[in-house]
Design a protein around this motif. Structure first.
Motif, PDB file in Angstrom:
ATOM      1  N   LEU A 193       0.825  -1.218   0.000  1.00 51.79           N
ATOM      2  CA  LEU A 193       0.000   0.000   0.000  1.00 51.79           C
ATOM      3  C   LEU A 193       0.858   1.267   0.000  1.00 51.79           C
ATOM      4  N   GLY A 194       2.174   1.100  -0.065  1.00 47.49           N
ATOM      5  CA  GLY A 194       3.072   2.251   0.005  1.00 47.49           C
ATOM      6  C   GLY A 194       3.298   2.900  -1.343  1.00 47.49           C
ATOM      7  N   GLY A 195       4.264   3.810  -1.362  1.00 43.80           N
ATOM      8  CA  GLY A 195       4.548   4.579  -2.568  1.00 43.80           C
ATOM      9  C   GLY A 195       5.765   4.114  -3.337  1.00 43.80           C
ATOM     10  N   SER A 196       6.413   3.010  -2.906  1.00 43.94           N
ATOM     11  CA  SER A 196       7.579   2.505  -3.622  1.00 43.94           C
ATOM     12  C   SER A 196       7.608   0.991  -3.505  1.00 43.94           C
ATOM     13  N   PRO A 197       8.322   0.309  -4.404  1.00 39.84           N
ATOM     14  CA  PRO A 197       8.374  -1.151  -4.346  1.00 39.84           C
ATOM     15  C   PRO A 197       9.147  -1.628  -3.126  1.00 39.84           C
ATOM     16  N   ALA A 198       8.784  -2.820  -2.672  1.00 34.75           N
ATOM     17  CA  ALA A 198       9.588  -3.510  -1.664  1.00 34.75           C
ATOM     18  C   ALA A 198      10.634  -4.322  -2.419  1.00 34.75           C
ATOM     19  N   ARG A 199      11.901  -4.046  -2.196  1.00 32.79           N
ATOM     20  CA  ARG A 199      12.958  -4.725  -2.942  1.00 32.79           C
ATOM     21  C   ARG A 199      12.988  -6.221  -2.625  1.00 32.79           C
ATOM     22  N   ASN A 200      12.849  -6.562  -1.373  1.00 33.08           N
ATOM     23  CA  ASN A 200      12.825  -7.961  -0.948  1.00 33.08           C
ATOM     24  C   ASN A 200      11.718  -8.126   0.081  1.00 33.08           C
ATOM     25  N   LEU A 201      11.057  -9.262   0.031  1.00 34.27           N
ATOM     26  CA  LEU A 201       9.971  -9.524   0.972  1.00 34.27           C
ATOM     27  C   LEU A 201      10.040 -10.986   1.390  1.00 34.27           C
ATOM     28  N   TRP A 202      10.033 -11.230   2.680  1.00 34.19           N
ATOM     29  CA  TRP A 202      10.058 -12.584   3.212  1.00 34.19           C
ATOM     30  C   TRP A 202       8.770 -12.833   3.969  1.00 34.19           C
ATOM     31  N   LEU A 203       8.120 -13.938   3.669  1.00 34.42           N
ATOM     32  CA  LEU A 203       6.917 -14.352   4.386  1.00 34.42           C
ATOM     33  C   LEU A 203       7.217 -15.666   5.083  1.00 34.42           C
ATOM     34  N   THR A 204       7.095 -15.673   6.391  1.00 37.97           N
ATOM     35  CA  THR A 204       7.347 -16.871   7.176  1.00 37.97           C
ATOM     36  C   THR A 204       6.028 -17.425   7.702  1.00 37.97           C
ATOM     37  N   ALA A 217       0.176 -23.122  -3.173  1.00 35.34           N
ATOM     38  CA  ALA A 217       0.173 -22.500  -4.489  1.00 35.34           C
ATOM     39  C   ALA A 217       0.688 -21.078  -4.315  1.00 35.34           C
ATOM     40  N   SER A 218       1.813 -20.774  -4.983  1.00 37.48           N
ATOM     41  CA  SER A 218       2.424 -19.457  -4.851  1.00 37.48           C
ATOM     42  C   SER A 218       3.216 -19.137  -6.094  1.00 37.48           C
ATOM     43  N   ARG A 219       3.458 -17.843  -6.341  1.00 37.68           N
ATOM     44  CA  ARG A 219       4.275 -17.437  -7.487  1.00 37.68           C
ATOM     45  C   ARG A 219       5.771 -17.620  -7.249  1.00 37.68           C
ATOM     46  N   VAL A 220       6.139 -17.814  -5.983  1.00 38.57           N
ATOM     47  CA  VAL A 220       7.557 -17.987  -5.654  1.00 38.57           C
ATOM     48  C   VAL A 220       7.752 -19.318  -4.956  1.00 38.57           C
ATOM     49  N   GLN A 221       8.980 -19.819  -5.015  1.00 34.32           N
ATOM     50  CA  GLN A 221       9.305 -21.116  -4.414  1.00 34.32           C
ATOM     51  C   GLN A 221       9.479 -20.955  -2.914  1.00 34.32           C
ATOM     52  N   ALA A 222       8.913 -21.914  -2.181  1.00 34.08           N
ATOM     53  CA  ALA A 222       9.066 -21.905  -0.729  1.00 34.08           C
ATOM     54  C   ALA A 222      10.326 -22.665  -0.333  1.00 34.08           C
ATOM     55  N   THR A 223      10.898 -22.290   0.795  1.00 36.03           N
ATOM     56  CA  THR A 223      12.050 -23.016   1.338  1.00 36.03           C
ATOM     57  C   THR A 223      11.740 -23.424   2.766  1.00 36.03           C
TER      58      THR A 223
END
Length: 223
Positions: A193-204, A217-223
């Motif tokens: 919702l901010g005004g600039s991109p998040a360069r890196n984002l981690w979801l735990t 189901a996700s667009r990125v690979q989980a580790t």
């Protein structure tokens, strides 16, 4: 007059009256008029850009211009900048001497001749600035003429708007009371919702050990 305007024409003239030894008034003698032009400094101040959008943690540059638009030399010139809380000072290219008092930065020049000088000021937005907040850089100059008389100073400013990513995380689930062996599906949604991109984002996702992982189901690979 110490406050005389630059290049003002100052006239000198008058008359002389006198008497002879017997007290007789002699004809008025006129002093041959003459004039001279006042020569004083006149310091102008500006900054570019005067408005900017800066991302959190990013470097930004400002060009500070000081012009002696007068015909005289300025004995001393002081430029001050109270640095807003959202910025960190990095460096500058000023050829004057720099001093720091708390969060206020000050530069000093001697014998500032007619002409224009400029320097680059490099600042960094703090990584903690909130999206949509702002800051105002207020630069002020004070100066004297060659005789040490203070002249009227100038102030200029630049307005800055900070932008930063603002991540929103929402969770949607199905049944909240499953039976043993029933599949449980839930959806995690991330929005910037901010005004600039998040360069890196981690979801735990710390899965409760009472669950057995099946799939995702996700667009990125989980580790």
């Amino acid at each position: 007059d110490p406050t005389v305007a630059d290049r003002r024409l100052l006239a000198v003239g008058g008359t002389m009256t006198y008497t002879d030894g017997f007290g007789n008034v002699r004809p008025i003698a006129t002093v041959t008029p003459d004039s001279f032009e006042a020569s004083v400094p006149r310091i102008l101040l500006s900054v570019t850009p005067d408005g900017a959008t800066v991302e959190a943690g990013a470097l930004t540059f400002f060009s500070v211009y000081q012009a002696n638009a007068g015909s005289g030399v300025a004995g001393d010139v002081w430029l001050s900048l109270p640095l807003p809380a959202g910025f960190l000072y990095v460096n500058d290219t000023a050829d004057g001497s720099r001093t720091v008092f708390g969060s206020t930065y000050m530069w000093h020049w001697r014998d500032f001749a007619p002409g224009t000088r400029f320097f680059t000021l490099r600042l960094q937005a703090k990584t903690s600035v909130a999206n949509g907040t702002g800051a105002i850089l207020v630069l002020h100059t004070d100066y004297t003429d060659a005789n040490g008389n203070f002249r009227l100073g100038n102030t200029t400013q630049a307005t800055v708007t900070f932008v930063a990513p603002t991540i929103e995380l929402t969770l949607q689930t199905g049944s909240l009371q499953p039976f043993a062996g029933d599949p449980v599906t839930y959806t995690l949604t991330l929005r910037n919702l901010g005004g600039s991109p998040a360069r890196n984002l981690w979801l735990t996702d710390a899965i409760d050990p009472r669950f057995e992982f099946v799939s995702y189901a996700s667009r990125v690979q989980a580790t």
